[in-house]
Design a protein around this motif. Structure first.
Motif, PDB file in Angstrom:
ATOM      1  N   ARG A  49     -46.665  89.833  69.888  1.00 38.61           N
ATOM      2  CA  ARG A  49     -46.558  90.106  71.322  1.00 38.61           C
ATOM      3  C   ARG A  49     -45.095  90.285  71.730  1.00 38.61           C
ATOM      4  NH1 ARG A  49     -48.615  85.780  75.781  1.00 38.61           N
ATOM      5  NH2 ARG A  49     -46.739  84.708  75.068  1.00 38.61           N
ATOM      6  N   GLU A  50     -44.233  89.427  71.211  1.00 38.36           N
ATOM      7  CA  GLU A  50     -42.815  89.524  71.532  1.00 38.36           C
ATOM      8  C   GLU A  50     -42.226  90.831  71.001  1.00 38.36           C
ATOM      9  OE1 GLU A  50     -39.021  88.751  72.926  1.00 38.36           O
ATOM     10  OE2 GLU A  50     -40.931  87.796  73.447  1.00 38.36           O
ATOM     11  N   GLU A  72     -54.333  90.994  69.987  1.00 47.42           N
ATOM     12  CA  GLU A  72     -54.275  89.901  70.950  1.00 47.42           C
ATOM     13  C   GLU A  72     -55.658  89.492  71.447  1.00 47.42           C
ATOM     14  OE1 GLU A  72     -50.800  89.960  73.675  1.00 47.42           O
ATOM     15  OE2 GLU A  72     -50.479  91.986  72.902  1.00 47.42           O
ATOM     16  N   TRP A  73     -56.635  90.373  71.304  1.00 46.89           N
ATOM     17  CA  TRP A  73     -58.004  90.031  71.685  1.00 46.89           C
ATOM     18  C   TRP A  73     -58.684  89.155  70.637  1.00 46.89           C
ATOM     19  CZ3 TRP A  73     -60.380  90.838  76.277  1.00 46.89           C
ATOM     20  CH2 TRP A  73     -59.742  91.689  77.180  1.00 46.89           C
ATOM     21  N   LEU A  74     -58.127  89.102  69.442  1.00 51.14           N
ATOM     22  CA  LEU A  74     -58.796  88.437  68.324  1.00 51.14           C
ATOM     23  C   LEU A  74     -58.013  87.258  67.787  1.00 51.14           C
ATOM     24  CD1 LEU A  74     -59.820  91.696  66.432  1.00 51.14           C
ATOM     25  CD2 LEU A  74     -61.217  90.365  68.023  1.00 51.14           C
ATOM     26  N   ALA A  75     -56.801  87.050  68.274  1.00 48.54           N
ATOM     27  CA  ALA A  75     -55.951  85.971  67.769  1.00 48.54           C
ATOM     28  C   ALA A  75     -54.966  85.595  68.868  1.00 48.54           C
ATOM     29  CB  ALA A  75     -55.217  86.436  66.499  1.00 48.54           C
ATOM     30  N   GLN A 102     -61.242  77.917  64.244  1.00 50.32           N
ATOM     31  CA  GLN A 102     -61.691  76.582  63.844  1.00 50.32           C
ATOM     32  C   GLN A 102     -61.586  75.587  64.991  1.00 50.32           C
ATOM     33  OE1 GLN A 102     -60.390  76.038  59.345  1.00 50.32           O
ATOM     34  NE2 GLN A 102     -58.663  76.823  60.553  1.00 50.32           N
ATOM     35  N   ARG A 103     -60.692  75.839  65.910  1.00 48.08           N
ATOM     36  CA  ARG A 103     -60.515  74.996  67.092  1.00 48.08           C
ATOM     37  C   ARG A 103     -60.211  75.904  68.260  1.00 48.08           C
ATOM     38  NH1 ARG A 103     -56.357  72.234  69.987  1.00 48.08           N
ATOM     39  NH2 ARG A 103     -54.822  73.526  68.892  1.00 48.08           N
ATOM     40  N   ILE A 104     -60.823  75.654  69.398  1.00 47.95           N
ATOM     41  CA  ILE A 104     -60.628  76.490  70.582  1.00 47.95           C
ATOM     42  C   ILE A 104     -59.912  75.680  71.644  1.00 47.95           C
ATOM     43  CG2 ILE A 104     -61.752  77.861  72.371  1.00 47.95           C
ATOM     44  CD1 ILE A 104     -64.080  78.295  70.424  1.00 47.95           C
ATOM     45  N   ASP A 105     -58.703  76.094  71.949  1.00 45.18           N
ATOM     46  CA  ASP A 105     -57.896  75.467  72.990  1.00 45.18           C
ATOM     47  C   ASP A 105     -57.972  76.370  74.219  1.00 45.18           C
ATOM     48  OD1 ASP A 105     -55.871  74.582  74.691  1.00 45.18           O
ATOM     49  OD2 ASP A 105     -54.538  74.007  73.048  1.00 45.18           O
ATOM     50  N   LEU A 106     -58.828  76.004  75.164  1.00 45.84           N
ATOM     51  CA  LEU A 106     -59.045  76.861  76.325  1.00 45.84           C
ATOM     52  C   LEU A 106     -57.814  76.973  77.204  1.00 45.84           C
ATOM     53  CD1 LEU A 106     -62.688  75.870  77.371  1.00 45.84           C
ATOM     54  CD2 LEU A 106     -61.934  77.841  76.030  1.00 45.84           C
ATOM     55  N   LYS A 107     -57.014  75.915  77.271  1.00 43.34           N
ATOM     56  CA  LYS A 107     -55.795  75.990  78.077  1.00 43.34           C
ATOM     57  C   LYS A 107     -54.801  76.968  77.435  1.00 43.34           C
ATOM     58  CE  LYS A 107     -52.097  73.310  80.236  1.00 43.34           C
ATOM     59  NZ  LYS A 107     -51.089  74.344  79.908  1.00 43.34           N
ATOM     60  N   GLU A 108     -54.663  76.913  76.117  1.00 41.23           N
ATOM     61  CA  GLU A 108     -53.768  77.845  75.446  1.00 41.23           C
ATOM     62  C   GLU A 108     -54.236  79.290  75.666  1.00 41.23           C
ATOM     63  OE1 GLU A 108     -52.012  78.944  71.012  1.00 41.23           O
ATOM     64  OE2 GLU A 108     -54.029  78.120  71.230  1.00 41.23           O
ATOM     65  N   LEU A 109     -55.536  79.501  75.564  1.00 42.29           N
ATOM     66  CA  LEU A 109     -56.086  80.834  75.782  1.00 42.29           C
ATOM     67  C   LEU A 109     -55.775  81.329  77.187  1.00 42.29           C
ATOM     68  CD1 LEU A 109     -57.860  83.266  75.040  1.00 42.29           C
ATOM     69  CD2 LEU A 109     -59.863  81.891  75.659  1.00 42.29           C
ATOM     70  N   ALA A 110     -55.991  80.450  78.191  1.00 44.05           N
ATOM     71  CA  ALA A 110     -55.712  80.844  79.577  1.00 44.05           C
ATOM     72  C   ALA A 110     -54.227  81.135  79.766  1.00 44.05           C
ATOM     73  CB  ALA A 110     -56.175  79.757  80.528  1.00 44.05           C
ATOM     74  N   ASP A 111     -53.377  80.274  79.238  1.00 42.98           N
ATOM     75  CA  ASP A 111     -51.932  80.472  79.394  1.00 42.98           C
ATOM     76  C   ASP A 111     -51.481  81.777  78.744  1.00 42.98           C
ATOM     77  OD1 ASP A 111     -51.729  78.092  80.747  1.00 42.98           O
ATOM     78  OD2 ASP A 111     -50.962  76.943  79.039  1.00 42.98           O
ATOM     79  N   TYR A 112     -52.023  82.067  77.555  1.00 44.19           N
ATOM     80  CA  TYR A 112     -51.654  83.297  76.847  1.00 44.19           C
ATOM     81  C   TYR A 112     -51.973  84.515  77.698  1.00 44.19           C
ATOM     82  CZ  TYR A 112     -51.101  86.623  73.000  1.00 44.19           C
ATOM     83  OH  TYR A 112     -50.676  87.661  72.207  1.00 44.19           O
ATOM     84  N   TRP A 113     -53.180  84.530  78.251  1.00 45.25           N
ATOM     85  CA  TRP A 113     -53.606  85.728  78.975  1.00 45.25           C
ATOM     86  C   TRP A 113     -53.096  85.784  80.405  1.00 45.25           C
ATOM     87  CZ3 TRP A 113     -55.101  90.319  77.493  1.00 45.25           C
ATOM     88  CH2 TRP A 113     -55.412  90.463  76.133  1.00 45.25           C
ATOM     89  N   ILE A 114     -52.737  84.645  80.980  1.00 44.41           N
ATOM     90  CA  ILE A 114     -52.049  84.690  82.270  1.00 44.41           C
ATOM     91  C   ILE A 114     -50.721  85.419  82.096  1.00 44.41           C
ATOM     92  CG2 ILE A 114     -50.802  83.283  83.974  1.00 44.41           C
ATOM     93  CD1 ILE A 114     -53.100  81.208  83.666  1.00 44.41           C
ATOM     94  N   GLU A 115     -49.990  85.070  81.043  1.00 47.45           N
ATOM     95  CA  GLU A 115     -48.727  85.755  80.758  1.00 47.45           C
ATOM     96  C   GLU A 115     -48.958  87.232  80.442  1.00 47.45           C
ATOM     97  OE1 GLU A 115     -46.320  83.824  77.833  1.00 47.45           O
ATOM     98  OE2 GLU A 115     -46.574  81.843  78.711  1.00 47.45           O
ATOM     99  N   ARG A 135     -46.258  94.208  58.847  1.00 50.66           N
ATOM    100  CA  ARG A 135     -45.818  92.900  58.353  1.00 50.66           C
ATOM    101  C   ARG A 135     -45.781  91.867  59.472  1.00 50.66           C
ATOM    102  NH1 ARG A 135     -42.319  96.171  55.144  1.00 50.66           N
ATOM    103  NH2 ARG A 135     -40.616  95.975  56.649  1.00 50.66           N
ATOM    104  N   ILE A 136     -45.340  92.300  60.659  1.00 50.28           N
ATOM    105  CA  ILE A 136     -45.282  91.363  61.780  1.00 50.28           C
ATOM    106  C   ILE A 136     -46.693  90.983  62.223  1.00 50.28           C
ATOM    107  CG2 ILE A 136     -44.547  91.082  64.180  1.00 50.28           C
ATOM    108  CD1 ILE A 136     -42.134  92.860  63.469  1.00 50.28           C
ATOM    109  N   TRP A 137     -47.601  91.937  62.229  1.00 51.08           N
ATOM    110  CA  TRP A 137     -49.012  91.603  62.497  1.00 51.08           C
ATOM    111  C   TRP A 137     -49.468  90.486  61.571  1.00 51.08           C
ATOM    112  CZ3 TRP A 137     -53.261  95.821  63.379  1.00 51.08           C
ATOM    113  CH2 TRP A 137     -52.947  96.585  64.499  1.00 51.08           C
TER     114      TRP A 137
END
Length: 416
Positions: free
Chosen positions: A218-219, A209-212, A299-312, A60-62
């Motif tokens: 994650r939490e 996390e690789w697909l979304a 539909q939209r790619i936010d490269l900064k969000e992607l980088a921030d997510y994976w840096i964490e 359900r959380i997924w």
């Protein structure tokens, strides 16, 4: 002949091919609903017993996390829904097999060799080299996709397991749609894959996390002990061993790096191989690959969000490894530095064999040499990665942020 150089210039604002547009347009509409997932799995397998019910909360959380990722497009949503159905179906088949053959739970797993390391740190390359030794049992991509065969499965291609056929066709289509993917991470059906799929049957894995961008999941994942899910994964491994031996396994998965203690508790007699690479090089490779795939998923790619997510995410993996590394048994644990491994692969392999108490036979060495010669790195092309210009990452600041890891492990810095 040198490998061709590939530079992907449209990561944030992709120009879609006709095939990519068609794939997105043909994606079915899905509802991220627990009942819908489980009903599809039941209908696909003809089975109904999922075993212990606690997995439903994680499922359900997924699904809630996927719904909250508003930039997911129709193909991204359909793919995630389809993965959930596949894991639920695999779980149904496993529980059915265990019910019919309870002796599987007594199947021994003998001194496995388990590789843990950051994604994109050479773990796939290393595990496929070691898997050339036929004394070891390893998990190919087609087997990880569908670990337990269906009793009524029909052969499509004579002499070929239908699960292999389905995987070959599915990944062949995927690589047609995303033709640069093999240069970053080849997914041939007979290549050895991650045992991360073992925990996926219990719906506790970082695969989504690789697909979304599943922040809620994650939490949840980080605040729950993964030991029971590793124990469930071991049941899958026992079933695979019972179906086809031998019982000395070779496995690898990046999340092992943050789950060293659950890993040790589940496989106390294992040899643990921990690979280490400059996390900045890991990060730029991982997020470039994810961003390239996101052109059909989002539909939209936010490269900064992607980088921030994976840096964490990478920081979490590293901190857990630094925290727990000294708790691992010294006589069973070896650290492999990426730059040393690339400089002298055979020497590193011999060190692993010595720790695992496996003699390097002439037959094993011959098969390893054949694999090395047939699978040179970069044979599908060399992708140019640019963490600073593509993703806006402050390199010195990030290197300082990861200073705790550089202080613990002498990895060679690859990005200036």
């Amino acid at each position: 002949m040198s490998a061709k150089t590939i530079r992907i210039n449209d990561l944030g604002n992709p120009t879609l091919s006709e095939l990519q547009r068609q794939a997105i347009a043909n994606a079915p509409e899905v509802t991220m609903d627990e009942t819908a997932v489980l009903n599809e799995a039941r209908n696909a397998t003809g089975l109904s017993d999922f075993g212990a019910e606690d997995f439903r909360e994680r499922l359900r959380i997924w699904l809630q996390s996927f719904d909250e990722d508003h930039d997911l497009g129709p193909l991204g949503r359909a793919s995630l829904f389809g993965d959930a159905v596949r894991y639920a179906g695999n779980r149904l088949r496993l529980e059915d097999l265990l019910k019919r053959h309870p002796e599987i739970i007594d199947e021994p797993i003998d001194r496995p060799i388990i590789i843990a390391g950051l994604p994109r740190s050479g773990t796939t390359y290393l595990v496929n080299i070691l898997a050339a030794d036929r004394r070891l049992r390893s998990m190919t991509l087609w087997e990880s996709m569908e670990p337990v065969p269906a009793a009524d499965d029909k052969v499509i291609v004579p002499g070929e397991d239908p699960r292999y056929t389905r995987t070959r066709e599915a990944w062949g289509q995927f690589e047609q749609i995303l033709p640069l993917m093999p240069a970053m991470h080849e997914m041939a059906p007979d290549h050895v894959h991650e045992d991360i799929e073992l925990q996926a049957l219990d719906f506790s894995t970082y695969l989504p996390e690789w697909l979304a961008r599943p922040y809620r999941w994650r939490e949840y994942y980080h605040t729950h002990d993964q030991t029971p899910h590793y124990a469930y994964g071991k049941k899958v491994l026992q079933a695979l061993t019972w179906l086809q031996g031998p019982n000395r396994w070779l496995m690898k998965s990046p999340p092992h790096m943050e789950n060293l203690l659950p890993l040790r508790a589940t496989y106390p007699d294992a040899t643990f191989v921990i690979t280490h690479r400059d996390p900045l090089a890991v990060l730029q490779s991982a997020i470039t690959m994810i961003a390239y795939g996101d052109r059909i998923r989002r539909q939209r790619i936010d490269l900064k969000e992607l980088a921030d997510y994976w840096i964490e995410r990478i920081e979490g993996l590293l901190r857990a490894c630094v925290r727990d590394r000294d708790s691992m048994p010294k006589a069973q644990t070896i650290d492999v530095l990426f730059h040393e491994y690339m400089a002298d692969q055979k020497s590193v392999i011999r060190r692993i064999y010595a720790m695992a108490d496996m003699p390097m036979t002439k037959d094993a060495e011959r098969h390893i040499d054949l694999h090395l010669s047939a699978n040179p790195r970069g044979r599908h092309g060399r992708v140019i990665y640019d963490l600073e210009n593509d993703f806006g990452v402050d390199i010195p600041a990030l290197r300082e942020r990861f200073g705790f890891y550089y202080d613990r492990f002498p990895v060679q810095q690859e990005i200036v």
